[in-house]
Write an enzyme that holds these catalytic residues in place. Structure first.
Site, PDB file in Angstrom:
ATOM      1  CG  HIS A 128      -1.696  -0.996   1.683  1.00 16.11           C
ATOM      2  ND1 HIS A 128      -1.244  -2.099   2.340  1.00 16.11           N
ATOM      3  CD2 HIS A 128      -3.042  -1.158   1.585  1.00 16.11           C
ATOM      4  CE1 HIS A 128      -2.260  -2.901   2.617  1.00 16.11           C
ATOM      5  NE2 HIS A 128      -3.362  -2.370   2.175  1.00 16.11           N
ATOM      6  CG  ASP A 151       1.980  -0.873   3.363  1.00 10.96           C
ATOM      7  OD1 ASP A 151       1.225  -0.518   4.283  1.00 10.96           O
ATOM      8  OD2 ASP A 151       1.659  -1.690   2.469  1.00 10.96           O
TER       9      ASP A 151
HETATM   10  C1  XLS Z   1      -7.346  -6.637   5.405  1.00  9.72           C
HETATM   11  C2  XLS Z   1      -6.992  -6.908   4.028  1.00  9.72           C
HETATM   12  C3  XLS Z   1      -5.857  -6.054   3.469  1.00  9.72           C
HETATM   13  C4  XLS Z   1      -5.819  -6.145   1.975  1.00  9.72           C
HETATM   14  C5  XLS Z   1      -5.048  -5.058   1.309  1.00  9.72           C
HETATM   15  O1  XLS Z   1      -8.003  -7.420   6.070  1.00  9.72           O
HETATM   16  O2  XLS Z   1      -6.686  -8.268   3.924  1.00  9.72           O
HETATM   17  O3  XLS Z   1      -4.639  -6.430   4.034  1.00  9.72           O
HETATM   18  O4  XLS Z   1      -5.316  -7.362   1.547  1.00  9.72           O
HETATM   19  O5  XLS Z   1      -5.548  -3.805   1.605  1.00  9.72           O
END
Ligand code: XLS
Ligand code: NI
Ligand code: NI
Length: 441
Positions: free
Chosen positions: A105, A108
């Site tokens: 993301h 991150d």
């Molecule tokens: C949260 C989600 C997130 C997505 C990406 O529960 O799994 O990590 O995979 O935003």
């Protein structure tokens, strides 16, 4: 050049099932040929940036447990210099593991700035940094995504927010993340509707919010075509958490949503095992349904604790479960742009750098065993044979005529009387089939 974070650990190698080296693959040999394809190309593993390098080990009762050299010191803010240190270690880990892909993301990989424009510049700068590292290591981007759920501006949703300025902010953020994903050669772009849902109907207009979400997704799809992004747009379903009721509840719900907004041929799903379980389904149910509906895309391979009832994001460790999941992936024809992303985090007591490696090594080995078992079941027609037999009656001319709409209800009723149609129940043979699966895992 080594960052030193992992000490003198050498790249993880395949050593075979008899190895007792805790940091070796026992089942994942990337070059092993399975059904005519290299194992690496079947599984398409990706490490996620957020849990492995950004999450500090907090839980609702306590904060940070991990100490990482790229975390800001207490009292001081995050910096681009720390973001680059983090990237150095992340790419070092991708290389040590030999994974072909990573995922991230925006939040991150770069600290958020005071203005949108500055945040976007920082993202671009980190993307340049990634680009060099990707060239050096050969690691590729499975997908990029935008974090539209952590910042307080998104507390009442991103696309579904009652405030149109939040919708606009989210749209600009997704545009920036799609630009970067395209530039880095990403094979997919993911939208997980983190806060697209609600806490109470007392302050929520569901119909309006769904229309906002439909518009948002249409904008994303239009933009994808306009910039010539060749990757797949993926929605990641989840039934609850963080909001009490998430709109992208499960695969069936997402399909209905896509149909309503005319996007079912444009968008596929990224199915997470833990989310399937939270929705009261099995992972293989969600995979099989997505395949049947023509929207299977990619997977997040992280499980939940079956007792806790929330998204614990643990590394997979149950081979029979993985076998049934990959069986569905293989039935779907395997991954095209998708892959196996570990959206999984360490337990907060697992403090050591090599815990990070061991978690991925174990998860990858578990997936490799599962996929190989699934491939053998498929090659032997262990399950598909009995399945074909079960539905064989539908091959008859009369059955086909009913199915293709050539018979009316009256005609069918007439034939039942005339031919004295009298179906005899037959065993579903569930236990025998379960026993067959157990021969392979
Ligand atoms: C949260 C989600 C997130 C997505 C990406 O529960 O799994 O990590 O995979 O935003
Ligand atoms: Ni999740
Ligand atoms: Ni996920």
């Amino acid at each position: 050049m080594s960052t030193g974070f992992f000490g003198d650990i050498k790249p993880i190698r395949f050593e075979g099932p008899d190895s007792d080296n805790p940091l070796a693959y026992r089942h994942y040999d990337p070059d092993e040929m399975v059904m005519g394809k290299r194992l690496e190309d079947h599984l398409r593993f990706a490490v996620c940036y957020w849990h492995s390098f950004t999450w500090p080990g907090g839980d609702p009762f306590g904060g940070q447990t991990f100490e990482r050299p790229w975390f800001p010191k207490a009292g001081s803010g995050d910096t681009m210099e720390l973001a680059k240190r983090k990237a150095d270690v992340a790419f070092e880990m991708f290389s040590l593991l030999g994974v072909p892909f990573f995922t991230f993301h925006d939040a991150d990989v770069r600290p958020e700035a005071d203005t949108f424009a500055e945040s976007r510049k920082r993202l671009d700068e980190i993307a340049d940094y990634f680009q060099k590292k990707m060239e050096e290591t050969g690691v590729r981007l499975l997908w990029g995504t935008a974090n539209l759920f952590s910042h307080r501006r998104y507390m009442a949703g991103a696309a579904t927010n009652p405030d149109p300025d939040v919708f606009a902010h989210a749209a600009a953020t997704v545009k920036a993340c799609m630009d970067v994903t395209k530039r880095l050669g990403g094979e997919n772009y993911v939208l997980w509707g983190g806060r697209e849902g609600y806490e109470t109907l007392l302050n929520t207009d569901i119909g309006r919010e769904l229309d906002q979400m439909g518009r948002f997704l249409s904008l994303v799809v239009d933009y994808k075509h306009r910039i010539g992004f060749k990757g797949t747009i993926l929605i990641e379903p989840k039934p609850q958490e963080p909001t009490k009721h998430q709109y992208d509840y499960d695969v069936a719900t997402v399909y209905g949503f896509l149909r309503r907004y005319g996007l079912e041929n444009e968008v596929k799903v990224n199915i997470e095992q833990g989310h399937a379980v939270l929705a009261g389904h099995s992972f293989e149910h969600e995979l099989a349904l997505a395949n049947a509906l023509g929207i299977f895309g990619s997977i997040d391979m992280n499980r939940n604790d079956y007792q806790s009832g929330w998204d614990t994001d643990q590394f997979p460790n149950n081979v029979p479960e993985m076998a049934l999941a990959y069986y569905q992936v293989l039935l779907a024809g395997g991954f095209s742009t998708g892959g196996t992303n570990f959206d999984a985090k360490l337990r907060r007591q697992s403090l050591d750098p090599d815990d990070l490696l061991a978690a991925h090594v174990g998860g990858m080995d578990c997936c490799a065993r599962g996929l190989k078992a699934a491939a053998r079941m498929l090659e032997d027609k262990a399950l598909s044979g009995p399945l074909e037999e079960r539905y064989a009656g539908w091959n008859s001319r009369e059955a086909q005529a009913m199915l293709s709409g050539k018979r009316s209800l009256e005609e069918i009723a007439e034939r039942v009387e005339k031919e004295k149609v009298d179906p005899r129940p037959r065993s579903g043979r569930q236990e025998k089939l379960e026993n067959i699966v157990n021969r392979y895992v």
